[in-house]
Design a protein around this motif. Structure first.
Motif, PDB file in Angstrom:
ATOM      1  N   ALA A 175       0.830  -1.205   0.000  1.00 32.41           N
ATOM      2  CA  ALA A 175       0.000   0.000   0.000  1.00 32.41           C
ATOM      3  C   ALA A 175       0.864   1.255   0.000  1.00 32.41           C
ATOM      4  CB  ALA A 175      -0.908   0.006   1.225  1.00 32.41           C
ATOM      5  N   HIS A 176       0.432   2.288  -0.733  1.00 33.78           N
ATOM      6  CA  HIS A 176       1.165   3.550  -0.754  1.00 33.78           C
ATOM      7  C   HIS A 176       0.452   4.634   0.056  1.00 33.78           C
ATOM      8  CE1 HIS A 176      -1.675   3.994  -4.159  1.00 33.78           C
ATOM      9  NE2 HIS A 176      -1.679   5.261  -3.826  1.00 33.78           N
ATOM     10  N   GLY A 177      -0.629   4.274   0.743  1.00 30.76           N
ATOM     11  CA  GLY A 177      -1.295   5.217   1.630  1.00 30.76           C
ATOM     12  C   GLY A 177      -0.519   5.364   2.935  1.00 30.76           C
ATOM     13  N   ARG A 178      -0.870   6.376   3.703  1.00 31.62           N
ATOM     14  CA  ARG A 178      -0.218   6.646   4.987  1.00 31.62           C
ATOM     15  C   ARG A 178      -1.257   6.551   6.106  1.00 31.62           C
ATOM     16  NH1 ARG A 178       4.059   9.938   3.123  1.00 31.62           N
ATOM     17  NH2 ARG A 178       4.553   9.164   1.021  1.00 31.62           N
ATOM     18  N   THR A 179      -0.907   5.921   7.199  1.00 32.42           N
ATOM     19  CA  THR A 179      -1.827   5.856   8.326  1.00 32.42           C
ATOM     20  C   THR A 179      -2.074   7.248   8.899  1.00 32.42           C
ATOM     21  OG1 THR A 179      -2.202   4.991  10.550  1.00 32.42           O
ATOM     22  CG2 THR A 179       0.091   5.319   9.881  1.00 32.42           C
ATOM     23  N   LEU A 180      -3.313   7.524   9.244  1.00 27.33           N
ATOM     24  CA  LEU A 180      -3.705   8.833   9.755  1.00 27.33           C
ATOM     25  C   LEU A 180      -3.731   8.897  11.278  1.00 27.33           C
ATOM     26  CD1 LEU A 180      -6.623   9.615   7.262  1.00 27.33           C
ATOM     27  CD2 LEU A 180      -4.208  10.241   7.071  1.00 27.33           C
ATOM     28  N   LEU A 181      -3.432   7.800  11.939  1.00 25.78           N
ATOM     29  CA  LEU A 181      -3.465   7.800  13.396  1.00 25.78           C
ATOM     30  C   LEU A 181      -2.475   8.792  14.013  1.00 25.78           C
ATOM     31  CD1 LEU A 181      -4.028   4.052  14.331  1.00 25.78           C
ATOM     32  CD2 LEU A 181      -5.694   5.874  13.959  1.00 25.78           C
ATOM     33  N   PRO A 182      -1.249   8.955  13.470  1.00 25.12           N
ATOM     34  CA  PRO A 182      -0.361   9.970  14.046  1.00 25.12           C
ATOM     35  C   PRO A 182      -0.953  11.373  13.994  1.00 25.12           C
ATOM     36  CG  PRO A 182       0.906   8.463  12.698  1.00 25.12           C
ATOM     37  CD  PRO A 182      -0.547   8.146  12.449  1.00 25.12           C
ATOM     38  N   LEU A 183      -1.714  11.684  12.936  1.00 24.61           N
ATOM     39  CA  LEU A 183      -2.376  12.991  12.863  1.00 24.61           C
ATOM     40  C   LEU A 183      -3.468  13.083  13.927  1.00 24.61           C
ATOM     41  CD1 LEU A 183      -2.908  13.548   9.024  1.00 24.61           C
ATOM     42  CD2 LEU A 183      -1.241  14.669  10.486  1.00 24.61           C
ATOM     43  N   ALA A 184      -4.241  12.009  14.048  1.00 25.15           N
ATOM     44  CA  ALA A 184      -5.362  12.035  14.977  1.00 25.15           C
ATOM     45  C   ALA A 184      -4.905  12.162  16.420  1.00 25.15           C
ATOM     46  CB  ALA A 184      -6.198  10.762  14.801  1.00 25.15           C
ATOM     47  N   TYR A 185      -3.761  11.559  16.740  1.00 22.76           N
ATOM     48  CA  TYR A 185      -3.284  11.575  18.122  1.00 22.76           C
ATOM     49  C   TYR A 185      -2.174  12.596  18.358  1.00 22.76           C
ATOM     50  CZ  TYR A 185      -6.029   7.411  19.138  1.00 22.76           C
ATOM     51  OH  TYR A 185      -7.077   6.539  19.338  1.00 22.76           O
ATOM     52  N   ARG A 186      -2.077  13.595  17.452  1.00 26.43           N
ATOM     53  CA  ARG A 186      -1.144  14.711  17.619  1.00 26.43           C
ATOM     54  C   ARG A 186       0.325  14.270  17.645  1.00 26.43           C
ATOM     55  NH1 ARG A 186      -4.977  15.718  21.812  1.00 26.43           N
ATOM     56  NH2 ARG A 186      -6.367  17.481  21.397  1.00 26.43           N
ATOM     57  N   GLU A 187       0.626  13.163  17.004  1.00 27.13           N
ATOM     58  CA  GLU A 187       2.004  12.682  16.955  1.00 27.13           C
ATOM     59  C   GLU A 187       2.739  13.160  15.705  1.00 27.13           C
ATOM     60  OE1 GLU A 187       1.532   8.509  17.137  1.00 27.13           O
ATOM     61  OE2 GLU A 187       0.817   8.486  19.220  1.00 27.13           O
ATOM     62  N   ALA A 188       2.028  13.809  14.774  1.00 28.84           N
ATOM     63  CA  ALA A 188       2.625  14.319  13.537  1.00 28.84           C
ATOM     64  C   ALA A 188       1.799  15.493  13.043  1.00 28.84           C
ATOM     65  CB  ALA A 188       2.696  13.229  12.474  1.00 28.84           C
ATOM     66  N   GLU A 189       2.457  16.403  12.328  1.00 27.62           N
ATOM     67  CA  GLU A 189       1.776  17.559  11.747  1.00 27.62           C
ATOM     68  C   GLU A 189       1.248  17.265  10.349  1.00 27.62           C
ATOM     69  OE1 GLU A 189       1.043  20.377  13.245  1.00 27.62           O
ATOM     70  OE2 GLU A 189       1.978  19.644  15.090  1.00 27.62           O
ATOM     71  N   GLU A 190       1.887  16.325   9.648  1.00 24.52           N
ATOM     72  CA  GLU A 190       1.439  15.939   8.311  1.00 24.52           C
ATOM     73  C   GLU A 190       1.920  14.529   8.012  1.00 24.52           C
ATOM     74  OE1 GLU A 190       4.966  17.528   5.328  1.00 24.52           O
ATOM     75  OE2 GLU A 190       3.139  18.730   5.537  1.00 24.52           O
ATOM     76  N   VAL A 191       1.240  13.878   7.050  1.00 26.49           N
ATOM     77  CA  VAL A 191       1.651  12.541   6.623  1.00 26.49           C
ATOM     78  C   VAL A 191       2.113  12.540   5.167  1.00 26.49           C
ATOM     79  CG1 VAL A 191       0.203  11.319   8.279  1.00 26.49           C
ATOM     80  CG2 VAL A 191      -0.726  11.933   6.027  1.00 26.49           C
ATOM     81  N   ARG A 192       1.843  13.643   4.460  1.00 21.18           N
ATOM     82  CA  ARG A 192       2.276  13.768   3.065  1.00 21.18           C
ATOM     83  C   ARG A 192       2.392  15.251   2.723  1.00 21.18           C
ATOM     84  NH1 ARG A 192      -0.081  10.713  -0.317  1.00 21.18           N
ATOM     85  NH2 ARG A 192      -1.010   9.194   1.113  1.00 21.18           N
TER      86      ARG A 192
END
Length: 234
Positions: A175-192
């Motif tokens: 898969a080339h998608g990125r998990t959105l959980l880091p965004l949801a839990y404030r662990e990342a500012e962006e995934v792409r």
């Protein structure tokens, strides 16, 4: 389905509805707020009441026809209200479920629907306008964590499968998608840093590349693309 699954350790319920796609079979109770008769003043000419438009045929519309535009917008709003009512009843059922498991709810769409904003209705244009590619995406986290917070990060429909795989601890190596959980839990500012999208209608298509600051749109004609290339891109 909930009665059978909510007492299990892991389960996934996927609800796919098409009530926002014409023809709109919307009950009167949801149409009423948008099609109430307006009382005209004594000096004003009495206007014909606005009628719902159940079957909005995909294609071009007259940009000067304000009444048609309003009928399309109000009819779609009534269909959205009906969807919202059904979603509310599903969430109430989840709250009342006899289970100790925490539930993650994801609400999204596979594509947008043009309502005459650029002179056409439905998937009748090969253009990646905002109303076609800017989709709703709502994550209701277990325990109501971060409820009401808006995340400005760019996401793609391809991220949905990867996110679900992350939730269930499954592997999706291709898969080339990125998990959105880091965004949801404030662990990342962006995934792409950017997102790609495309649209096709007849022999025409358009690809777009978007960042937060700009958008690059590439219109093209499918009749000038060789068959193997066309199959690979679409």
């Amino acid at each position: 389905a909930l009665d059978r699954w909510t007492n299990r350790g892991d389960w996934l319920l996927w609800v796919d509805v098409a009530m926002l796609i014409p023809p709109w079979d919307t009950p009167d109770e949801f149409l009423a707020p948008y099609f109430q008769e307006e009382q005209a003043d004594e000096e004003e000419e009495e206007l014909e009441p606005l009628e719902p438009l159940n079957d909005a045929t995909a294609g071009p519309v007259d940009p000067e026809d304000g009444e048609l535009f309003l009928r399309i917008q109000c009819s779609y709003a009534a269909a959205v209200k009906r969807l919202d009512d059904g979603l509310g009843r599903l969430l109430e059922r989840l709250d009342a479920a006899d289970t100790d498991e925490e539930v993650l709810v994801i609400f999204t769409s596979d594509c947008g629907f043009a309502l005459g904003e650029h002179g056409y209705v439905g998937p009748a244009s090969p253009h990646t306008h905002e109303e076609a590619v800017h989709l709703p995406l709502i994550l209701c986290l277990p325990g109501g964590d971060a409820a009401g917070r808006r995340v400005p990060a760019l996401t793609s429909a391809a991220d949905l499968a990867t996110t679900l795989a992350d939730v269930f601890g499954a592997e999706l190596p291709s898969a080339h998608g990125r998990t959105l959980l880091p965004l949801a839990y404030r662990e990342a500012e962006e995934v792409r840093p950017y997102v790609c999208s495309g649209a096709a209608a007849g022999d025409a298509a358009e690809w777009s590349l978007r960042t937060h600051e700009w958008a690059f749109l590439l219109p093209l004609s499918l009749i000038h693309i060789s068959e193997p290339t066309r199959q690979a891109e679409i």
